[in-house]
Design an enzyme around this catalytic site. Sequence first.
Site, PDB file in Angstrom:
ATOM      1  N   SER A  16      62.417   1.453   3.483  1.00 64.81           N
ATOM      2  CA  SER A  16      62.806   0.860   4.824  1.00 64.81           C
ATOM      3  C   SER A  16      63.396  -0.730   4.515  1.00 64.81           C
ATOM      4  O   SER A  16      64.393  -0.697   5.134  1.00 64.81           O
ATOM      5  CB  SER A  16      61.656   0.716   5.864  1.00 64.81           C
ATOM      6  N   GLY A  17      62.915  -1.216   3.625  1.00 60.45           N
ATOM      7  CA  GLY A  17      63.689  -2.559   3.019  1.00 60.45           C
ATOM      8  C   GLY A  17      64.014  -3.671   4.088  1.00 60.45           C
ATOM      9  O   GLY A  17      65.103  -4.038   3.858  1.00 60.45           O
ATOM     10  N   GLY A  18      63.082  -3.839   4.989  1.00 57.66           N
ATOM     11  CA  GLY A  18      63.614  -4.827   5.667  1.00 57.66           C
ATOM     12  C   GLY A  18      64.119  -4.464   7.216  1.00 57.66           C
ATOM     13  O   GLY A  18      64.285  -5.169   7.966  1.00 57.66           O
TER      14      GLY A  18
ATOM     15  N   LYS B 255      63.242   7.186  -4.686  1.00 59.74           N
ATOM     16  CA  LYS B 255      63.094   6.262  -3.415  1.00 59.74           C
ATOM     17  C   LYS B 255      64.066   5.289  -3.402  1.00 59.74           C
ATOM     18  O   LYS B 255      64.097   4.138  -3.914  1.00 59.74           O
ATOM     19  CB  LYS B 255      61.694   5.541  -3.457  1.00 59.74           C
TER      20      LYS B 255
ATOM     21  N   ARG C 252      56.550  -1.520   5.649  1.00 60.55           N
ATOM     22  CA  ARG C 252      56.745  -2.527   6.896  1.00 60.55           C
ATOM     23  C   ARG C 252      57.046  -1.696   8.263  1.00 60.55           C
ATOM     24  O   ARG C 252      56.466  -1.882   9.214  1.00 60.55           O
ATOM     25  CB  ARG C 252      57.662  -3.523   6.759  1.00 60.55           C
TER      26      ARG C 252
ATOM     27  N   GLU D 194      61.939   3.932  -7.874  1.00 59.18           N
ATOM     28  CA  GLU D 194      62.752   3.142  -6.801  1.00 59.18           C
ATOM     29  C   GLU D 194      63.560   2.005  -7.353  1.00 59.18           C
ATOM     30  O   GLU D 194      62.987   0.837  -7.501  1.00 59.18           O
ATOM     31  CB  GLU D 194      61.429   2.513  -6.178  1.00 59.18           C
TER      32      GLU D 194
END
Length: 306
Positions: free
Chosen positions: A225-227, A183, A258, A141
């Site tokens: 998804s990173g925010g 990822k 998230r 990742e």
Amino acid sequence: GVESTEAKRNEYRDMLLTTPNMERFISGVILYDETIYQSTVKDNIPFVNHLINKGVIAGIKVDSGAKILSGHENEKVTEGLDGLRERLAQYYKMGARFAKWRAVITIGDGIPTQACYEANAHGLARYASLCQEAGIVPIVEPEVLMDGSHTIDECYDITVKIQNEVFKQLLTQNVILEGIVLKPNMIVSGKKCPIQAGVEEVATKTVECLKSTVPTEVPGIAFLSGGLSNEDATANLNMMNQKFSNDLPWNLTFSYGRALQQSALKIWSGKTKNVSDASGAFYERAKLNGLASKGEYDKSMEQVLV
């Protein structure tokens, strides 16, 4: 606003992992060191065993977090290689069959530097090699953060650089590419960028980035998804699969934190009476992402969730 005690965290994870039929859309769960020792609330079954009984693979986060990169105070490098071989052996005994290590790359004034690319890529490659030695599949990742005012083109350029460096280091460390999962971040505009790219542009640039950096031997790509909002994370993945799935050597799917749990967490809010509704919200979000991984999601399927 929920008090963060071990008991409460156990309750929250139990609410997610005991959601009826979650295994229809979730094939693996990344646990933390704390979580892998916890059990279901009702039957006191270890979470790993509970997941295995559902046909879901248990994984484990093994890095010890991103720390300041010495000599580069505005950049970070992920640590956790010391003692990793022994920890992986223990996690394997407990039933974990894949692992996760996250590197973070920040876009800013004069950064990232080559030192940051190389330090993080080397760490990911060493980790991946140790995982494969232990019979554990490494999730690799390298996350280019959304924070900042950079354009989507800057995100593209930086992501290409870090992914090229990662694969260079993976090959140097004799990592078997057929035995990893990548990822990556999606190629998006920085959060503070005045021009926010739309779903189609994000999908197109993300696929272009993958095609220019990821060897065909890699079997699967599971996006972070990173925010991104729940809806954007799902819509972007769906667009990629809808437009490009017939022209790609990899399976494109999701590994969201998230963007998979946020609605459920808000509805639950630490209250037992909300567990059923929160589980329902988690199931719906998982279902929509499952559809997006096949290019079958549509915005009209969205329900009004908290």
